[in-house]
Scaffold this motif. Structure first.
Motif, PDB file in Angstrom:
ATOM      1  N   GLY A   6       0.589  -1.450   0.323  1.00 39.16           N
ATOM      2  CA  GLY A   6      -0.155   0.267   0.109  1.00 39.16           C
ATOM      3  C   GLY A   6       1.305   1.157  -0.037  1.00 39.16           C
ATOM      4  N   VAL A   7       0.128   2.524  -0.243  1.00 36.39           N
ATOM      5  CA  VAL A   7       1.058   4.002  -0.498  1.00 36.39           C
ATOM      6  C   VAL A   7       0.561   4.529   0.609  1.00 36.39           C
ATOM      7  CG1 VAL A   7       1.828   5.729  -1.574  1.00 36.39           C
ATOM      8  CG2 VAL A   7       1.025   3.535  -3.210  1.00 36.39           C
ATOM      9  N   GLY A   8       1.596   4.769   1.432  1.00 38.76           N
ATOM     10  CA  GLY A   8       1.395   5.449   2.705  1.00 38.76           C
ATOM     11  C   GLY A   8       1.982   7.573   2.367  1.00 38.76           C
ATOM     12  N   LEU A   9       1.400   7.945   2.358  1.00 38.29           N
ATOM     13  CA  LEU A   9       1.693   9.125   2.128  1.00 38.29           C
ATOM     14  C   LEU A   9       1.934  10.565   3.461  1.00 38.29           C
ATOM     15  CD1 LEU A   9      -2.352  10.728   0.572  1.00 38.29           C
ATOM     16  CD2 LEU A   9      -0.429   9.846  -0.536  1.00 38.29           C
ATOM     17  N   LEU A 214       7.673   1.289   4.875  1.00 37.27           N
ATOM     18  CA  LEU A 214       9.027   2.176   4.445  1.00 37.27           C
ATOM     19  C   LEU A 214       9.407   3.174   3.572  1.00 37.27           C
ATOM     20  CD1 LEU A 214       9.270  -1.752   3.368  1.00 37.27           C
ATOM     21  CD2 LEU A 214      10.682  -1.062   5.349  1.00 37.27           C
ATOM     22  N   VAL A 215      10.624   3.397   4.112  1.00 34.97           N
ATOM     23  CA  VAL A 215      10.307   4.665   2.943  1.00 34.97           C
ATOM     24  C   VAL A 215      11.438   4.929   2.241  1.00 34.97           C
ATOM     25  CG1 VAL A 215      10.641   7.338   3.793  1.00 34.97           C
ATOM     26  CG2 VAL A 215       9.853   5.980   5.824  1.00 34.97           C
ATOM     27  N   LEU A 216      10.747   5.435   1.075  1.00 35.14           N
ATOM     28  CA  LEU A 216      11.504   5.275   0.273  1.00 35.14           C
ATOM     29  C   LEU A 216      12.605   6.682  -0.299  1.00 35.14           C
ATOM     30  CD1 LEU A 216      13.392   4.324  -2.722  1.00 35.14           C
ATOM     31  CD2 LEU A 216      11.146   4.791  -3.965  1.00 35.14           C
ATOM     32  N   ALA A 217      13.630   6.881  -0.194  1.00 36.65           N
ATOM     33  CA  ALA A 217      14.708   8.769  -0.287  1.00 36.65           C
ATOM     34  C   ALA A 217      15.292   8.530  -1.487  1.00 36.65           C
ATOM     35  CB  ALA A 217      14.973   9.049   1.213  1.00 36.65           C
ATOM     36  N   GLU A 218      14.668   8.453  -2.746  1.00 31.17           N
ATOM     37  CA  GLU A 218      15.279   8.873  -3.805  1.00 31.17           C
ATOM     38  C   GLU A 218      16.319   9.883  -3.756  1.00 31.17           C
ATOM     39  OE1 GLU A 218      13.863   6.344  -7.781  1.00 31.17           O
ATOM     40  OE2 GLU A 218      12.359   7.353  -6.764  1.00 31.17           O
ATOM     41  N   GLY A 219      15.261  11.114  -3.197  1.00 29.02           N
ATOM     42  CA  GLY A 219      16.929  11.833  -3.588  1.00 29.02           C
ATOM     43  C   GLY A 219      17.510  12.331  -2.443  1.00 29.02           C
ATOM     44  N   VAL A 265       3.326  -1.247   3.822  1.00 28.15           N
ATOM     45  CA  VAL A 265       3.311   0.270   3.630  1.00 28.15           C
ATOM     46  C   VAL A 265       4.399   1.634   3.422  1.00 28.15           C
ATOM     47  CG1 VAL A 265       2.036   2.374   4.227  1.00 28.15           C
ATOM     48  CG2 VAL A 265       1.342   0.050   5.089  1.00 28.15           C
ATOM     49  N   VAL A 266       4.044   1.514   1.891  1.00 29.19           N
ATOM     50  CA  VAL A 266       5.746   1.810   1.561  1.00 29.19           C
ATOM     51  C   VAL A 266       5.471   3.640   1.179  1.00 29.19           C
ATOM     52  CG1 VAL A 266       7.546   2.017  -0.346  1.00 29.19           C
ATOM     53  CG2 VAL A 266       5.708  -0.047   0.665  1.00 29.19           C
ATOM     54  N   PHE A 277       5.915   8.637  -8.448  1.00 30.15           N
ATOM     55  CA  PHE A 277       5.911   7.840  -7.385  1.00 30.15           C
ATOM     56  C   PHE A 277       5.067   6.909  -7.573  1.00 30.15           C
ATOM     57  CE2 PHE A 277       4.592   6.587  -3.082  1.00 30.15           C
ATOM     58  CZ  PHE A 277       5.862   5.329  -3.006  1.00 30.15           C
ATOM     59  N   ILE A 278       3.402   6.973  -7.182  1.00 23.99           N
ATOM     60  CA  ILE A 278       2.597   6.344  -7.716  1.00 23.99           C
ATOM     61  C   ILE A 278       2.739   5.173  -8.603  1.00 23.99           C
ATOM     62  CG2 ILE A 278      -0.440   5.880  -7.860  1.00 23.99           C
ATOM     63  CD1 ILE A 278      -0.504   8.443  -5.797  1.00 23.99           C
ATOM     64  N   ASP A 279       3.338   5.872  -9.792  1.00 24.45           N
ATOM     65  CA  ASP A 279       2.805   5.517 -11.313  1.00 24.45           C
ATOM     66  C   ASP A 279       3.824   4.134 -11.233  1.00 24.45           C
ATOM     67  OD1 ASP A 279       1.059   7.254 -12.236  1.00 24.45           O
ATOM     68  OD2 ASP A 279       2.108   8.481 -13.472  1.00 24.45           O
ATOM     69  N   ARG A 280       5.354   4.672 -10.891  1.00 23.37           N
ATOM     70  CA  ARG A 280       6.041   3.412 -10.244  1.00 23.37           C
ATOM     71  C   ARG A 280       6.567   2.316  -9.624  1.00 23.37           C
ATOM     72  NH1 ARG A 280      11.974   4.709 -11.067  1.00 23.37           N
ATOM     73  NH2 ARG A 280      12.977   2.043 -11.024  1.00 23.37           N
ATOM     74  N   PHE A 281       5.440   3.042  -8.211  1.00 25.79           N
ATOM     75  CA  PHE A 281       5.801   1.756  -7.274  1.00 25.79           C
ATOM     76  C   PHE A 281       4.333   1.195  -7.751  1.00 25.79           C
ATOM     77  CE2 PHE A 281       2.094   0.236  -4.219  1.00 25.79           C
ATOM     78  CZ  PHE A 281       2.580   0.489  -3.294  1.00 25.79           C
TER      79      PHE A 281
END
Length: 290
Positions: A6-9, A214-219, A265-266, A277-281
């Motif tokens: 799932g997507v966490g905002l 989970l947290v994605l921090a690409e930048g 939850v990402v 982000f949603i599209d890549r998710f």
């Protein structure tokens, strides 16, 4: 066991783009949307956001990650959850926690001094009793009678937390666990502690009811987030807790799957627009569901 993403905002949850986010998640076939309780922010309130998102969709599940229970009257919470579950069956995913992560918000959820854990335990008992049709309860902190809430299918109540007391509470009272900022090895130990506490209480938690945020921090990890995690998890390498790229996220997920966790939850932090982000998710994670 069902693996779901799932997507966490998190704080990316302002009202201006909320409708577009909900619509994009529904159109992409993403399993769930998760809303954090961040009172002193521009984020949409989680219960209001759940109501709006559920009314706008037909498949998307919506949960809290996490909402605070101690300091709220559990009958009022039960009324809200039962109403949502009756209007949107099988799509309401409540997760509760002990206290806000932000110290400045803790006064908003008052409980008697030194009693927050005990209030939490009793609140969970009241919440469960009312959701299962009970009309009265008498305890140390709550006494109610003549309670009626909308009938609905049984709701699973999940809890957050990572302390030994939290694991005992989850084992005794909850249907599942949503952890955060734990290494896969620590998550495995947490799952095992919860299962042991449940067995001691004569209960069993379903094997696929263990998950993590989970947290994605690409930048790169923002300084404020790095500082907050450093205070919470001193001495732990941030790379073991936060993914700096999609490949690293997949490696972390692999570790959590080996640890027995199946729900994720990402969320994303950094400059990437939420729609990208949603599209890549969807491209990266939906193929990993079963």
């Amino acid at each position: 066991m069902k693996v779901r993403f799932g997507v966490g905002l998190g704080s990316n949850n302002g009202p201006g783009e909320f409708a577009d986010v909900v619509d994009r998640l529904e159109a992409a076939g993403i399993d769930s949307l998760w809303l954090s309780e961040l009172v002193y922010s521009e984020s949409v309130d989680p219960v209001v956001g759940m109501s709006y998102a559920l009314s706008r969709t037909t498949r998307l599940k919506v949960g809290t990650s996490v909402a605070i229970l101690p300091g709220r009257h559990p009958v009022l919470v039960a009324k809200q959850l039962a109403s949502l579950a009756a209007l949107a069956p099988k799509r309401v995913l409540p997760v509760f926690g002990l206290q806000p992560a932000q110290p400045t918000e803790r006064d908003l959820f008052p409980v008697p001094e030194g009693q927050r854990g005990k209030v939490f335990d009793e609140s969970l008992r009241v919440l469960r009793e009312v959701l299962e049709g009970g009309e009265a309860f008498s305890g140390e902190f709550f006494t109610v009678e003549g309670v009626r809430v909308p009938p609905a299918r049984r709701l699973d109540i999940w809890l957050g937390g990572a302390a030994p007391a939290a694991f005992r509470r989850i084992g005794r009272f909850a249907d599942g666990w949503l952890g955060s900022f734990l290494t896969p090895g620590e998550a495995k130990q947490g799952r095992e502690a919860i299962e042991a506490a449940a067995a001691e209480a004569g209960r069993e938690i379903e094997a696929d009811h263990f998950g993590t945020s989970l947290v994605l921090a690409e930048g790169g990890i923002p300084d404020a987030l790095a500082s907050a995690i450093g205070r919470r998890r001193p001495g732990v390498d941030l790379g073991d807790l936060i993914a700096g790229s999609w490949p690293q996220l997949h490696r972390l997920i692999d570790g959590y799957l080996e640890a027995g966790l199946t729900k994720f939850v990402v969320g994303s932090v950094g400059p990437q627009p939420i729609d990208e982000f949603i599209d890549r998710f969807a491209t990266e994670l939906l193929p990993r569901q079963n």
